[in-house]
Motif scaffolding. Structure first.
Motif, PDB file in Angstrom:
ATOM      1  N   HIS A  54      -4.604   7.982   0.248  1.00  0.00           N
ATOM      2  CA  HIS A  54      -3.192   8.176   0.619  1.00  0.00           C
ATOM      3  C   HIS A  54      -2.790   7.118   1.630  1.00  0.00           C
ATOM      4  O   HIS A  54      -3.462   6.949   2.648  1.00  0.00           O
ATOM      5  N   ASP A  55      -1.717   6.417   1.334  1.00  0.00           N
ATOM      6  CA  ASP A  55      -1.170   5.476   2.301  1.00  0.00           C
ATOM      7  C   ASP A  55      -0.121   6.237   3.106  1.00  0.00           C
ATOM      8  O   ASP A  55       1.024   6.384   2.695  1.00  0.00           O
ATOM      9  N   ALA A 108      -0.350  13.705   7.171  1.00  0.00           N
ATOM     10  CA  ALA A 108       1.087  13.702   6.869  1.00  0.00           C
ATOM     11  C   ALA A 108       1.774  14.910   7.483  1.00  0.00           C
ATOM     12  O   ALA A 108       1.183  15.979   7.613  1.00  0.00           O
ATOM     13  N   GLU A 146       3.918   7.076   2.542  1.00  0.00           N
ATOM     14  CA  GLU A 146       4.147   8.376   1.909  1.00  0.00           C
ATOM     15  C   GLU A 146       5.077   9.269   2.719  1.00  0.00           C
ATOM     16  O   GLU A 146       5.357  10.397   2.331  1.00  0.00           O
ATOM     17  N   LYS A 166      -5.957  -0.543  -1.354  1.00  0.00           N
ATOM     18  CA  LYS A 166      -5.833   0.806  -1.916  1.00  0.00           C
ATOM     19  C   LYS A 166      -6.471   0.879  -3.304  1.00  0.00           C
ATOM     20  O   LYS A 166      -7.203   1.814  -3.615  1.00  0.00           O
TER      21      LYS A 166
END
Lengths: 594, 186
Positions: free
Chosen positions: B101-102, B183, B106, B88
């Motif tokens: 974005h992980d 997400a 998240e 990252k």
């Protein structure tokens, strides 16, 4: 030619891509370009011919151009600029790019490329320069439209110098150089979204300061980041050391940020670092890493690296933190700003150190210092390399002095035996370990500081790798001093073969070395040969008093080993000193490490 | 432990990474990387993974914002927590990378893959293939007397399961897109 574009209030200028290159360099305040012409950059060279604001230094090999630019950058704090042609021009520059990437040196390399309509056709002197250099640069671009050229060059300077510095490359096809486009001034250029965080988290800095107040056995471990952050960082570092009275050590890259004559100075740490520095690292209970990256030359065996300490780590590159060693106080930010904040908090809190414990710690360090790890067996008949450097140090200390090195034993001895009082005075290839770095680097330094004493401490093998740059030194009357510790061996390779490979010296010496004095004369430089310790001082003075480039062939002991040494795969407290039996010091595990 | 009996941590970032990760748990993470849509950006990201020895289990990329010249790369990778963290950080420091974005850490996320599966089958096997396709909600997008092409969307596990059921029915040829993920919620 001036014209006004519709709908924009800014006045814009139309010009060819080649002219844009020169304009953009001027806009960026560039004074010197190191380069070598060729077919794909001829339009740019034509523009260089027609102006006087930017000085061009013609090197003898493109690798030399990049190392010279590195020397220029390291000794001035400004970005170094290189201009080379397509194909072999670009591929020859690759070693320099990786060197600058590993050591975080801001370099802007402009390469010519075959015209856009010929890209991909295996044209003459075509290479996929952006493809080849993608992992060798911080960022690179192929500019296919003259309209984007000046903007890209401004971006290139922004990226090379902001955050963790590094090399960037702009590849410019020949038709883009000939075509006309709109010049974008520096203030109007897109500086891209690239805006690295420079201000450290104050809460984390405060936590680190609190740990400093309580520490019983603290040590500052500093690196090249302090130097890259600018001269103010070194000044603040000295203030912080004075305020805390903590001992301080530094990596190879960070030498000079704290003065070697300072009372808190432990000397360099790492594989060939000083005994007191490495044992302080091993035994400390608080380590404050400022601008260093826990390189494998520093840590030795990770599992046993400074096992009982809390660690603070200040770095502008978030990926350096927790990469190798876990940081208890990670601070992402520019060293100058973080040091300012540390000092501010230190003063605001009315901080005091644990002086009783610190006194005991200094007592321990004094004992380690008493070991005198740099002592060596002197000789009245042979020049010991350490002795040569001690004499060089003594006789040049008072000069306005810059030191470059090649890579190997001589480099480590130079780091051990020469003292650096200020930042930007020490140019050496740390991360990549590039033999052939020193000669061109010394030329870059001398171009930036024409009146200073610039010495390249070299080994004869490294020196031969870019010796063609003596031609550059002669052409531009650059009085660089090439101080060659000639042991007729690849000393560091030989040392490892002795320690690890049963004294089988496979190809680690040259049976056909040139006569360096004649070589100097052939170039038009002065050659000095010295082989007797009794003559050394006079010979060094002769070198210093000669107004021009010198090749100093110092014949030294052929089988001297560089100590102290932390053998590969060992911990800091397992270092070996000169006198001990060195056989089998590197175990099977360490043997596969480099 | 390697045959040379090298202890864990002997070298961490030389080219010779000899550490044993056996004691460390290898995790799979799905990363969403928003990048500037410019020449070479994918090569840059892939080069990071190959150059530093990270795994790529799946990678998809497409432009998602034409006006802003943004592309989204979805990478499924695996490694120890320390390696995932490095991946990252290394991605974030790349100049053309805007955001990393992980998704795995998240919060909840949806992850889907599209596959085109050609099944060459005869007789009863054709009927069985259609029946299974219905259960999996796969569409027939091409049909000949010797073959079907099914289109299926779902998690990689669902696609795997469908393919495994098709294999005994005839010759299977497969094209998969790799995972796209986003997400849940706002």
């Amino acid at each position: 030619m001036m014209s006004i574009t519709k709908g924009k209030d800014a006045m814009t200028r139309q010009m060819t891509g080649a002219k844009m290159v020169v304009e953009a360099l001027k806009d960026q305040g560039v004074e010197v370009v190191f380069g070598y012409p060729g077919g794909a950059v001829l339009p740019i060279y034509d523009e260089i011919f027609q102006q006087n604001a930017i000085r061009h230094i013609l090197v003898r090999h493109e690798q030399g151009a990049v190392h010279a630019a590195e020397g220029y950058a390291r000794s001035t704090g400004k970005p170094g600029v290189v201009l080379v042609t397509s194909g072999p021009g670009a591929t020859n520059a690759v070693t320099g790019l990786v060197d600058a990437l590993m050591d975080s040196i801001p370099i802007v390399v402009l390469t010519g490329q075959v015209p856009t309509f010929m890209i991909g056709s295996d044209a003459f002197q075509e290479a996929d320069t952006v493809g080849i250099t993608r992992p060798c640069t911080k960022m690179n671009w192929l500019v296919k439209d003259t309209e984007h050229l000046s903007d890209t060059i401004h971006q290139a300077f922004h990226i090379a110098t902001k955050g963790r510095p590094g090399p960037v490359l702009v590849d410019i096809p020949k038709d883009v150089q000939f075509a006309t486009g709109t010049y974008v001034e520096k203030p109007q250029a897109r500086v891209s979204h690239y805006q690295p965080k420079t201000v450290g988290d104050p809460a984390m800095i405060e936590a680190m300061v609190e740990a400093m107040e309580q520490a019983e056995r603290p040590v500052f471990y500093t690196g090249g980041g302090v130097i890259n952050s600018g001269p103010r960082a070194s000044k603040l570092l000295r203030e912080l050391v004075a305020a805390t009275d903590f001992p301080i050590t530094s990596t190879l890259m960070g030498l000079g940020s704290y003065p070697a004559s300072g009372k808190n100075w432990l000397g360099m740490l790492g594989m060939h670092g000083l005994y007191e520095a490495n044992l302080a690292m091993h035994g400390c209970d608080l380590m404050i890493n400022i601008g260093a990256r826990f390189d494998d030359r520093i840590t030795g065996r990770i599992a046993d690296f400074s096992p009982n300490s809390l660690k603070g780590h200040v770095d502008i590159d978030p990926s350096s933190i927790n990469k190798v060693i876990h940081a208890d106080f990670p601070v992402i930010g520019d060293v100058t700003l973080v040091l300012e904040e540390m000092l501010r908090i230190w003063k605001a809190r009315g901080s005091k150190t644990n002086s009783a414990a610190l006194k005991r710690w200094w007592g321990q360090i004094t004992e380690w210092r008493a070991v005198d790890c740099l002592k060596y067996k002197g000789s009245e008949t042979t020049i010991k390399p350490q002795y040569a450097l001690q004499r060089l140090e003594a006789l040049t200390k008072k000069y306005d002095r810059y030191i470059c090195t090649e890579v190997g034993q001589h480099q480590m001895w130079a780091a051990q035996y020469l003292g650096f009082e200020d930042p930007n005075r020490w140019m050496t290839s740390g991360g990549l370990g590039t033999m052939g770095y020193g000669t061109p680097a010394s030329i870059g330094v001398q171009v930036a500081h024409p009146d200073a004493l610039v010495i390249n401490v070299a080994g004869e093998a490294s020196w031969l790798m870019n010796m063609q740059e003596m031609g550059t030194a002669i052409q531009y009357r650059l009085p660089v001093k090439q101080f060659i510790l000639n042991n007729e061996r690849l000393g560091m390779v030989r040392q490892w073969q002795e320690l690890l490979h049963g004294e089988r010296y496979s190809h680690s010496w040259s049976e056909a070395l040139p006569d360096f004095v004649k070589l100097a004369e052939a170039f038009g430089a002065k050659g000095i040969l010295c082989k007797d310790p009794a003559d050394l001082d006079d010979a060094i003075m002769e070198m210093l008093n000669y107004n021009g480039p010198v090749i100093f062939d110092c014949l030294v002991e052929k089988h001297e080993n560089c100590f102290p040494m932390i053998p590969s795969g060992k911990a800091h407290n397992e270092m070996i000193m000169g006198e001990v039996d060195t056989r089998d010091v590197i175990g099977a595990g360490g043997g596969v490490l480099v | 432990m390697s045959p040379l009996n090298i202890e864990k941590g002997s070298s961490s970032h030389s080219a010779y990474d000899l550490r044993s990760h056996m004691s460390d748990v290898v995790e799979t993470h799905t990363l969403a990387v928003l990048v500037q849509n410019e020449a070479g950006v994918l090569a840059r990201v892939i080069g990071l993974f190959s150059g530093r020895g990270y795994n790529i289990e799946s990678l998809t990329v497409a432009e998602v914002d034409r006006a802003g010249h943004r592309s989204r790369i979805t990478i499924v990778t695996s490694g120890t927590p320390q390696v995932i963290n490095q991946i990252k950080m290394q991605l974030e420091r790349m100049v053309p990378v805007h955001e990393v974005h992980d998704l795995t850490v998240e919060g909840a996320f949806v992850s889907r893959e599209l596959a085109l599966i050609k099944v060459i089958a005869k007789g009863e096997h054709r009927v069985e293939a259609l029946r299974i396709a219905e259960i999996f909600r796969a569409n027939v997008v091409d049909s000949t007397l010797q073959s079907f092409v099914f289109e299926i969307t779902g998690t990689p596990e669902k696609v795997d399961a469908f393919c495994e059921l098709m294999r005994p029915l005839g010759e299977v040829r497969l094209a998969r897109t790799g995972v796209a993920a986003i997400a849940r919620g706002v």
